[in-house]
Motif scaffolding. Structure first.
Motif, PDB file in Angstrom:
ATOM      1  N   UNK A 181       0.843  -1.182   0.000  1.00 50.37           N
ATOM      2  CA  UNK A 181       0.000   0.000   0.000  1.00 50.37           C
ATOM      3  C   UNK A 181       0.882   1.236   0.000  1.00 50.37           C
ATOM      4  N   UNK A 182       0.545   2.189  -0.828  1.00 49.24           N
ATOM      5  CA  UNK A 182       1.277   3.450  -0.883  1.00 49.24           C
ATOM      6  C   UNK A 182       0.688   4.488   0.051  1.00 49.24           C
ATOM      7  N   UNK A 183      -0.551   4.322   0.425  1.00 52.42           N
ATOM      8  CA  UNK A 183      -1.199   5.266   1.320  1.00 52.42           C
ATOM      9  C   UNK A 183      -2.671   4.953   1.395  1.00 52.42           C
ATOM     10  N   UNK A 184      -3.232   5.104   2.563  1.00 52.21           N
ATOM     11  CA  UNK A 184      -4.653   4.817   2.749  1.00 52.21           C
ATOM     12  C   UNK A 184      -5.214   5.828   3.733  1.00 52.21           C
ATOM     13  N   UNK A 185      -6.500   6.051   3.644  1.00 50.33           N
ATOM     14  CA  UNK A 185      -7.151   6.972   4.561  1.00 50.33           C
ATOM     15  C   UNK A 185      -8.649   6.795   4.505  1.00 50.33           C
ATOM     16  N   UNK A 186      -9.322   7.448   5.395  1.00 49.09           N
ATOM     17  CA  UNK A 186     -10.775   7.376   5.427  1.00 49.09           C
ATOM     18  C   UNK A 186     -11.350   8.663   5.957  1.00 49.09           C
ATOM     19  N   UNK A 187     -12.592   8.918   5.607  1.00 51.02           N
ATOM     20  CA  UNK A 187     -13.277  10.096   6.115  1.00 51.02           C
ATOM     21  C   UNK A 187     -14.772   9.856   6.102  1.00 51.02           C
ATOM     22  N   UNK A 188     -15.455  10.597   6.940  1.00 51.96           N
ATOM     23  CA  UNK A 188     -16.911  10.571   6.988  1.00 51.96           C
ATOM     24  C   UNK A 188     -17.420  11.880   6.421  1.00 51.96           C
TER      25      UNK A 188
END
Length: 159
Positions: free
Chosen positions: A1-8
């Motif tokens: 994985x090069x980068x991961x994120x999450x948001x609401x």
């Protein structure tokens, strides 16, 4: 994985959770599995005190953005009007955020975050990533009855 994120993205009528990840092709299947596992973990575990403090502080500090420019004020007023909220609604948020406890967050996750209804969008060469996505589906990454893989071309049409 090069980068991961999450948001609401919160809305009074239909909110959404968005998780994104830039991954190497050979990591597509495992990344799908990881994201779904993390979604499930949000429903069963509690945020640490530090995590919750950081998020509450960030929410309170972000309120200043709602009045940083005349455009931001107008957008905020439009949002309040669209949802039938009083203009002073934001004034109550710092105290309300301050009262949030880990159990409150978990209850919201249980009520609103549904990994079994997740939609996964994978962008890439279908001949390469397709088998990886289908393997993740067979492994149950999206629950016991996942939907079918839909193949879309760059124009949004089924090739």
């Amino acid at each position: 994985t090069y980068g991961a994120g999450g948001l609401f993205h919160y809305d009074r009528t239909a909110s959404q959770f968005l998780a994104t990840a830039n991954v190497r092709t050979d990591g597509v299947g495992e990344t799908i599995r990881d994201i779904i596992r993390e979604m499930a973990a949000l429903r069963t575990g509690d945020a640490s005190g530090d995590e919750l403090w950081r998020e509450k502080r960030g929410l309170v500090l972000s309120l200043a953005d709602r009045s940083a420019t005349s455009r931001a004020v107008l957008d905020s007023l439009r949002e309040h009007a669209a949802h039938g909220l009083p203009w002073t609604e934001c004034d109550t948020w710092p105290a309300r955020f301050g009262r949030l406890k880990p159990a409150d967050v978990r209850a919201a996750m249980v009520a609103h975050l549904q990994p079994d209804t997740a939609r996964v969008l994978v962008v890439g060469d279908l001949d390469v990533v397709g088998p990886l996505v289908e393997a993740a589906l067979r492994d149950g990454a999206l629950g016991p009855t996942p939907g079918a893989v839909r193949r879309l071309g760059f124009d949004g049409e089924v090739p």
